[in-house]
Design a protein around this motif. Structure first.
Motif, PDB file in Angstrom:
ATOM      1  N   GLU A 120       0.815  -1.220   0.000  1.00  0.00           N
ATOM      2  CA  GLU A 120       0.000   0.000   0.000  1.00  0.00           C
ATOM      3  C   GLU A 120       0.847   1.269   0.000  1.00  0.00           C
ATOM      4  OE1 GLU A 120       0.663  -0.997   4.304  1.00  0.00           O
ATOM      5  OE2 GLU A 120       0.383  -2.104   2.419  1.00  0.00           O
ATOM      6  N   ARG A 122       3.177   4.011  -1.582  1.00  0.00           N
ATOM      7  CA  ARG A 122       3.481   4.588  -2.907  1.00  0.00           C
ATOM      8  C   ARG A 122       4.317   5.849  -2.693  1.00  0.00           C
ATOM      9  NH1 ARG A 122       1.014   0.653  -4.065  1.00  0.00           N
ATOM     10  NH2 ARG A 122      -0.766   0.320  -5.442  1.00  0.00           N
ATOM     11  N   PHE A 134      17.607   4.926  -1.953  1.00  0.00           N
ATOM     12  CA  PHE A 134      17.226   3.670  -1.285  1.00  0.00           C
ATOM     13  C   PHE A 134      15.836   3.788  -0.680  1.00  0.00           C
ATOM     14  CE2 PHE A 134      21.818   3.530  -1.243  1.00  0.00           C
ATOM     15  CZ  PHE A 134      22.108   2.218  -1.535  1.00  0.00           C
ATOM     16  N   ALA A 136      13.988   1.757   2.430  1.00  0.00           N
ATOM     17  CA  ALA A 136      14.407   0.855   3.503  1.00  0.00           C
ATOM     18  C   ALA A 136      13.341   0.802   4.588  1.00  0.00           C
ATOM     19  CB  ALA A 136      15.738   1.341   4.099  1.00  0.00           C
TER      20      ALA A 136
ATOM     21  N   TYR B 120       4.340  10.914  -1.097  1.00  0.00           N
ATOM     22  CA  TYR B 120       4.247   9.513  -0.702  1.00  0.00           C
ATOM     23  C   TYR B 120       2.851   9.266  -0.159  1.00  0.00           C
ATOM     24  CZ  TYR B 120       5.604  11.545   3.814  1.00  0.00           C
ATOM     25  OH  TYR B 120       5.682  12.321   4.922  1.00  0.00           O
ATOM     26  N   ASP B 121       2.456   8.036  -0.223  1.00  0.00           N
ATOM     27  CA  ASP B 121       1.085   7.677   0.132  1.00  0.00           C
ATOM     28  C   ASP B 121       1.135   6.339   0.863  1.00  0.00           C
ATOM     29  OD1 ASP B 121      -1.642   7.471   0.243  1.00  0.00           O
ATOM     30  OD2 ASP B 121      -1.835   6.606  -1.773  1.00  0.00           O
ATOM     31  N   LEU B 122       0.553   6.292   2.062  1.00  0.00           N
ATOM     32  CA  LEU B 122       0.540   5.044   2.819  1.00  0.00           C
ATOM     33  C   LEU B 122      -0.675   5.020   3.744  1.00  0.00           C
ATOM     34  CD1 LEU B 122       3.313   5.198   5.550  1.00  0.00           C
ATOM     35  CD2 LEU B 122       2.508   7.163   4.314  1.00  0.00           C
ATOM     36  N   ASP B 123      -1.169   3.831   4.006  1.00  0.00           N
ATOM     37  CA  ASP B 123      -2.338   3.687   4.871  1.00  0.00           C
ATOM     38  C   ASP B 123      -1.942   3.617   6.336  1.00  0.00           C
ATOM     39  OD1 ASP B 123      -3.947   3.731   2.701  1.00  0.00           O
ATOM     40  OD2 ASP B 123      -4.009   1.538   2.465  1.00  0.00           O
ATOM     41  N   ARG B 124      -0.788   3.054   6.601  1.00  0.00           N
ATOM     42  CA  ARG B 124      -0.356   2.907   7.984  1.00  0.00           C
ATOM     43  C   ARG B 124       1.145   3.059   8.040  1.00  0.00           C
ATOM     44  NH1 ARG B 124       1.547  -2.328   8.291  1.00  0.00           N
ATOM     45  NH2 ARG B 124       0.955  -3.621   6.527  1.00  0.00           N
ATOM     46  N   VAL B 127       6.759   7.563   7.305  1.00  0.00           N
ATOM     47  CA  VAL B 127       7.876   7.691   6.353  1.00  0.00           C
ATOM     48  C   VAL B 127       8.844   8.742   6.880  1.00  0.00           C
ATOM     49  CG1 VAL B 127       8.496   8.520   4.058  1.00  0.00           C
ATOM     50  CG2 VAL B 127       6.594   6.939   4.318  1.00  0.00           C
ATOM     51  N   ASP B 130      15.636  10.510   4.774  1.00  0.00           N
ATOM     52  CA  ASP B 130      16.982  10.764   5.288  1.00  0.00           C
ATOM     53  C   ASP B 130      17.849  11.215   4.116  1.00  0.00           C
ATOM     54  OD1 ASP B 130      19.388  10.819   6.541  1.00  0.00           O
ATOM     55  OD2 ASP B 130      19.585   8.643   6.788  1.00  0.00           O
ATOM     56  N   VAL B 141      17.714   8.113   1.556  1.00  0.00           N
ATOM     57  CA  VAL B 141      17.053   6.883   2.019  1.00  0.00           C
ATOM     58  C   VAL B 141      15.621   7.237   2.422  1.00  0.00           C
ATOM     59  CG1 VAL B 141      17.132   4.937   3.608  1.00  0.00           C
ATOM     60  CG2 VAL B 141      19.273   6.034   2.881  1.00  0.00           C
ATOM     61  N   ILE B 142      14.673   6.536   1.812  1.00  0.00           N
ATOM     62  CA  ILE B 142      13.267   6.717   2.165  1.00  0.00           C
ATOM     63  C   ILE B 142      12.911   5.582   3.126  1.00  0.00           C
ATOM     64  CG2 ILE B 142      10.906   6.905   1.273  1.00  0.00           C
ATOM     65  CD1 ILE B 142      12.211   7.558  -1.485  1.00  0.00           C
ATOM     66  N   TRP B 143      12.839   5.897   4.405  1.00  0.00           N
ATOM     67  CA  TRP B 143      12.543   4.879   5.416  1.00  0.00           C
ATOM     68  C   TRP B 143      11.032   4.746   5.535  1.00  0.00           C
ATOM     69  CZ3 TRP B 143      16.081   1.787   7.753  1.00  0.00           C
ATOM     70  CH2 TRP B 143      17.426   2.185   7.693  1.00  0.00           C
ATOM     71  N   PHE B 144      10.554   3.527   5.358  1.00  0.00           N
ATOM     72  CA  PHE B 144       9.134   3.219   5.570  1.00  0.00           C
ATOM     73  C   PHE B 144       9.061   2.384   6.842  1.00  0.00           C
ATOM     74  CE2 PHE B 144       5.594   0.139   4.413  1.00  0.00           C
ATOM     75  CZ  PHE B 144       4.604   0.963   4.933  1.00  0.00           C
ATOM     76  N   LEU B 145       8.548   3.009   7.881  1.00  0.00           N
ATOM     77  CA  LEU B 145       8.526   2.343   9.188  1.00  0.00           C
ATOM     78  C   LEU B 145       7.115   1.863   9.477  1.00  0.00           C
ATOM     79  CD1 LEU B 145      10.635   5.097  10.982  1.00  0.00           C
ATOM     80  CD2 LEU B 145      11.471   2.913  10.058  1.00  0.00           C
ATOM     81  N   GLU B 146       6.985   0.553   9.570  1.00  0.00           N
ATOM     82  CA  GLU B 146       5.673  -0.028   9.840  1.00  0.00           C
ATOM     83  C   GLU B 146       5.327   0.123  11.312  1.00  0.00           C
ATOM     84  OE1 GLU B 146       4.938  -3.707   7.106  1.00  0.00           O
ATOM     85  OE2 GLU B 146       6.996  -3.756   7.808  1.00  0.00           O
TER      86      GLU B 146
END
Lengths: 155, 148
Positions: A120, A122, A134, A136, B120-124, B127, B130, B141-146
């Motif tokens: 999900e 983007r 990157f 990450a 950027y687009d996220l449901d949960r 982001v 860095d 660095v695009i950190w996507f933290l769940e």
């Protein structure tokens, strides 16, 4: 003598034009194409390790992650030449699919537009020709998944 | 009258008897003249000596060739000095092409890793971007933290 001299200059100008034409980028007529490479890396704090396949990226990895990770394992690499709107995909070690879509080149600065898709999540970015960035954050066991994206225009 | 008689005697048209010395000398002179004319008018039977001709030509050629101080590169060098456009035109074309290549080709410069994150687009999760815009060699660095 005068005619021979004019002929020599005409020959020189024609040769220069031919060489210059061969040196010009050929992307103008057919639309831009980009080679997009996805490099999937499993990073850990230790032990210190660099996969041989990542040697060419070592300087970039060290500058970007040197303070966080010491171990870098290559989990996979996918590269494709893309026309505008085409995508390259890679399956991550945790089963997720990661895709990069080439969306053309900006008119003003010639930056490459890349859209990333992972589940999900983007994001849309612009990068310089040959630039690397990157994505990450996903976990896989004790490792963090790093995805290097390199985009370069194809001459 | 004596000369005509002498000619007839020399040609064999009149008998050659009891000639006085002056007439005999005239007859002899006419005979000698006739012989010279005949010899000159008769074509030679032998082939011309072409071998000698070519030997002479080769000898002259060899003499000229060995006497010439400009051989090989010296001759080329002289030709280039006398006609500078022969080398100036191609060298100019090569320089122009090299300049165009240097202006248009990307070269071996270090890549600019500056990355502009437009959206950027996220449901949960969240982001974190860095990046160091002052250091274009450092990759973003695009950190996507769940969550969790």
């Amino acid at each position: 003598m005068h005619r021979r001299r004019i002929g020599a200059w005409v020959f020189a100008a024609a040769a220069a034009l031919v060489l210059a034409a061969s040196a010009m980028p050929r992307s103008a007529a057919a639309g831009p194409r980009a080679e997009v490479t996805l490099t999937v890396i499993l990073a850990r704090r230790e032990p210190p390790k660099l996969h041989p396949g990542l040697q060419k990226m070592w300087d970039t990895l060290r500058r970007s992650f040197g303070d966080k990770f010491a171990s870098f394992d290559l989990a996979g690499e996918t590269s494709r030449r893309l026309a505008e709107g085409e995508r390259v995909e890679s399956v991550l070690p945790n089963g997720d699919r990661f895709a990069a879509v080439f969306q053309g080149v900006t008119e003003e600065k010639g930056l490459l537009r890349i859209h990333l898709e992972m589940g999900e999540f983007r994001t849309k970015v612009r990068v310089h020709d040959g630039g690397v960035f990157f994505q990450a954050g996903r976990r896989h066991g004790d490792a963090t998944v790093l995805i290097g994206v390199r985009a370069a225009l194809v001459p | 009258m004596d000369r005509r008689k002498a000619m007839r005697i020399a040609d064999g048209e009149a008998p050659e008897t009891a000639l006085d010395p002056r007439l005999a000398a005239e007859v002899k002179a006419f005979r000698d003249l006739s012989e010279e004319i005949r010899a000159a008018a008769t074509p030679r039977r032998e082939a011309p000596d072409f071998e000698a001709f070519f030997r002479a030509v080769e000898a002259r050629y060899e003499e000229t060739r060995t006497a010439s101080p400009e051989k090989g590169w010296a001759r080329w060098w002289k030709a280039l000095r006398e006609r500078p456009l022969w080398w100036m035109a191609p060298v100019g074309a090569a320089i122009a092409a090299a300049a165009l290549l240097a202006l248009t080709a990307p070269g071996d410069r270090a890549p600019d890793n500056t990355c502009f994150v437009d959206s950027y687009d996220l449901d949960r999760g969240s982001v974190v971007i860095d990046q160091d815009l002052d250091d274009p060699s450092r990759a973003t660095v695009i950190w996507f933290l769940e969550e969790g």
